[in-house]
Design a protein around this motif. Sequence first.
Motif, PDB file in Angstrom:
ATOM      1  N   VAL A 121     112.050-134.926   7.656  1.00 36.26           N
ATOM      2  CA  VAL A 121     111.747-135.795   8.795  1.00 36.26           C
ATOM      3  C   VAL A 121     110.743-135.105   9.707  1.00 36.26           C
ATOM      4  O   VAL A 121     110.731-133.874   9.821  1.00 36.26           O
ATOM      5  CB  VAL A 121     113.026-136.179   9.575  1.00 36.26           C
ATOM      6  CG1 VAL A 121     113.923-137.074   8.749  1.00 36.26           C
ATOM      7  CG2 VAL A 121     113.778-134.962  10.042  1.00 36.26           C
ATOM      8  N   LEU A 122     109.916-135.903  10.355  1.00 33.45           N
ATOM      9  CA  LEU A 122     108.917-135.392  11.277  1.00 33.45           C
ATOM     10  C   LEU A 122     109.626-134.960  12.552  1.00 33.45           C
ATOM     11  O   LEU A 122     110.150-135.779  13.303  1.00 33.45           O
ATOM     12  CB  LEU A 122     107.865-136.466  11.572  1.00 33.45           C
ATOM     13  CG  LEU A 122     106.707-136.091  12.472  1.00 33.45           C
ATOM     14  CD1 LEU A 122     105.900-134.941  11.869  1.00 33.45           C
ATOM     15  CD2 LEU A 122     105.808-137.301  12.701  1.00 33.45           C
ATOM     16  N   ALA A 123     109.672-133.651  12.801  1.00 36.21           N
ATOM     17  CA  ALA A 123     110.373-133.103  13.964  1.00 36.21           C
ATOM     18  C   ALA A 123     109.454-132.965  15.168  1.00 36.21           C
ATOM     19  O   ALA A 123     109.894-133.100  16.307  1.00 36.21           O
ATOM     20  CB  ALA A 123     110.984-131.746  13.608  1.00 36.21           C
ATOM     21  N   ASP A 124     108.186-132.667  14.933  1.00 31.16           N
ATOM     22  CA  ASP A 124     107.225-132.483  16.022  1.00 31.16           C
ATOM     23  C   ASP A 124     105.883-133.057  15.575  1.00 31.16           C
ATOM     24  O   ASP A 124     105.187-132.464  14.760  1.00 31.16           O
ATOM     25  CB  ASP A 124     107.100-130.999  16.364  1.00 31.16           C
ATOM     26  CG  ASP A 124     106.210-130.727  17.563  1.00 31.16           C
ATOM     27  OD1 ASP A 124     105.382-131.598  17.915  1.00 31.16           O
ATOM     28  OD2 ASP A 124     106.336-129.634  18.147  1.00 31.16           O
ATOM     29  N   GLU A 125     105.540-134.217  16.119  1.00 36.05           N
ATOM     30  CA  GLU A 125     104.313-134.895  15.705  1.00 36.05           C
ATOM     31  C   GLU A 125     103.062-134.124  16.117  1.00 36.05           C
ATOM     32  O   GLU A 125     102.095-134.055  15.369  1.00 36.05           O
ATOM     33  CB  GLU A 125     104.274-136.306  16.293  1.00 36.05           C
ATOM     34  CG  GLU A 125     103.195-137.160  15.700  1.00 36.05           C
ATOM     35  CD  GLU A 125     103.333-138.621  16.065  1.00 36.05           C
ATOM     36  OE1 GLU A 125     102.395-139.377  15.757  1.00 36.05           O
ATOM     37  OE2 GLU A 125     104.357-139.015  16.639  1.00 36.05           O
ATOM     38  N   ASN A 126     103.075-133.525  17.312  1.00 40.49           N
ATOM     39  CA  ASN A 126     101.909-132.774  17.791  1.00 40.49           C
ATOM     40  C   ASN A 126     101.599-131.574  16.904  1.00 40.49           C
ATOM     41  O   ASN A 126     100.450-131.287  16.615  1.00 40.49           O
ATOM     42  CB  ASN A 126     102.100-132.327  19.238  1.00 40.49           C
ATOM     43  CG  ASN A 126     102.111-133.502  20.195  1.00 40.49           C
ATOM     44  OD1 ASN A 126     101.505-134.533  19.937  1.00 40.49           O
ATOM     45  ND2 ASN A 126     102.821-133.352  21.294  1.00 40.49           N
ATOM     46  N   GLU A 127     102.626-130.856  16.497  1.00 38.97           N
ATOM     47  CA  GLU A 127     102.457-129.668  15.657  1.00 38.97           C
ATOM     48  C   GLU A 127     102.549-129.991  14.167  1.00 38.97           C
ATOM     49  O   GLU A 127     102.400-129.106  13.334  1.00 38.97           O
ATOM     50  CB  GLU A 127     103.508-128.608  16.014  1.00 38.97           C
ATOM     51  CG  GLU A 127     103.389-128.074  17.434  1.00 38.97           C
ATOM     52  CD  GLU A 127     102.109-127.293  17.669  1.00 38.97           C
ATOM     53  OE1 GLU A 127     101.681-126.548  16.762  1.00 38.97           O
ATOM     54  OE2 GLU A 127     101.524-127.455  18.752  1.00 38.97           O
ATOM     55  N   GLN A 128     102.828-131.263  13.838  1.00 41.14           N
ATOM     56  CA  GLN A 128     102.967-131.731  12.460  1.00 41.14           C
ATOM     57  C   GLN A 128     104.028-130.927  11.699  1.00 41.14           C
ATOM     58  O   GLN A 128     103.808-130.466  10.587  1.00 41.14           O
ATOM     59  CB  GLN A 128     101.624-131.688  11.739  1.00 41.14           C
ATOM     60  CG  GLN A 128     100.569-132.537  12.387  1.00 41.14           C
ATOM     61  CD  GLN A 128      99.219-132.422  11.735  1.00 41.14           C
ATOM     62  OE1 GLN A 128      99.116-132.139  10.544  1.00 41.14           O
ATOM     63  NE2 GLN A 128      98.170-132.635  12.496  1.00 41.14           N
ATOM     64  N   VAL A 129     105.180-130.776  12.326  1.00 42.18           N
ATOM     65  CA  VAL A 129     106.282-130.008  11.755  1.00 42.18           C
ATOM     66  C   VAL A 129     107.288-130.964  11.110  1.00 42.18           C
ATOM     67  O   VAL A 129     107.748-131.910  11.750  1.00 42.18           O
ATOM     68  CB  VAL A 129     106.991-129.166  12.838  1.00 42.18           C
ATOM     69  CG1 VAL A 129     108.245-128.504  12.285  1.00 42.18           C
ATOM     70  CG2 VAL A 129     106.036-128.125  13.403  1.00 42.18           C
ATOM     71  N   TYR A 130     107.600-130.685   9.849  1.00 45.90           N
ATOM     72  CA  TYR A 130     108.630-131.419   9.130  1.00 45.90           C
ATOM     73  C   TYR A 130     109.817-130.492   8.886  1.00 45.90           C
ATOM     74  O   TYR A 130     109.643-129.306   8.621  1.00 45.90           O
ATOM     75  CB  TYR A 130     108.091-131.936   7.785  1.00 45.90           C
ATOM     76  CG  TYR A 130     107.238-133.166   7.934  1.00 45.90           C
ATOM     77  CD1 TYR A 130     107.791-134.433   7.836  1.00 45.90           C
ATOM     78  CD2 TYR A 130     105.875-133.063   8.200  1.00 45.90           C
ATOM     79  CE1 TYR A 130     107.007-135.567   7.985  1.00 45.90           C
ATOM     80  CE2 TYR A 130     105.090-134.188   8.349  1.00 45.90           C
ATOM     81  CZ  TYR A 130     105.668-135.437   8.248  1.00 45.90           C
ATOM     82  OH  TYR A 130     104.887-136.558   8.405  1.00 45.90           O
ATOM     83  N   ARG A 131     111.027-131.065   8.989  1.00 49.63           N
ATOM     84  CA  ARG A 131     112.255-130.318   8.746  1.00 49.63           C
ATOM     85  C   ARG A 131     113.124-131.065   7.732  1.00 49.63           C
ATOM     86  O   ARG A 131     113.134-132.284   7.695  1.00 49.63           O
ATOM     87  CB  ARG A 131     113.034-130.110  10.045  1.00 49.63           C
ATOM     88  CG  ARG A 131     112.307-129.218  11.024  1.00 49.63           C
ATOM     89  CD  ARG A 131     113.239-128.759  12.154  1.00 49.63           C
ATOM     90  NE  ARG A 131     112.551-127.832  13.031  1.00 49.63           N
ATOM     91  CZ  ARG A 131     112.483-126.523  12.848  1.00 49.63           C
ATOM     92  NH1 ARG A 131     113.081-125.982  11.800  1.00 49.63           N
ATOM     93  NH2 ARG A 131     111.849-125.738  13.685  1.00 49.63           N
ATOM     94  N   CYS A 132     113.858-130.281   6.940  1.00 48.60           N
ATOM     95  CA  CYS A 132     114.769-130.841   5.948  1.00 48.60           C
ATOM     96  C   CYS A 132     115.828-131.691   6.661  1.00 48.60           C
ATOM     97  O   CYS A 132     116.393-131.283   7.676  1.00 48.60           O
ATOM     98  CB  CYS A 132     115.440-129.713   5.159  1.00 48.60           C
ATOM     99  SG  CYS A 132     116.670-130.296   3.964  1.00 48.60           S
TER     100      CYS A 132
END
Length: 143
Positions: A121-132
């Motif tokens: 899932v997209l956790a931080d849109e600005n940093e483009q961070v995805y997490r399990c």
Amino acid sequence: MLNVGRIKEGFVLDHIKAGESLAIYHMLKLDKANCTVAIIMNVLSNKLGKKDILKVECDIGDMNLDVLAFIDHTITVNVIKGEEIVEKKALVLPKEISGIISCKNPRCITSIEQGLPHVFVLADENEQVYRCKYCEEKYNRRY
């Protein structure tokens, strides 16, 4: 001057960061698709300095735009019909992706349950961070 012909029907992926077109080609599974693909690398670009371009002669409905947006949501997608651009699609980072990347956490349930899909899932849109989705392990991008 290199001249690559027009395509009759399909799509053109433009403004790909230089050197990334082959990775995109494989991630979109275009190597397994039954269509013509032209990969043009290191083209001079006012916007990027150098860029890659992919020309694909098959229906855009066959392509997973979420995969492409996950790879690089700044790529321009031009839909071609009758050798003309009929639509430009804007890519948006998907809120959730499945089956594209794998969780590397050995304690994650996806490591134990082999049939469980890898969902991020997209956790931080600005940093483009995805997490399990299951263990919240951060996905480390290579791009």
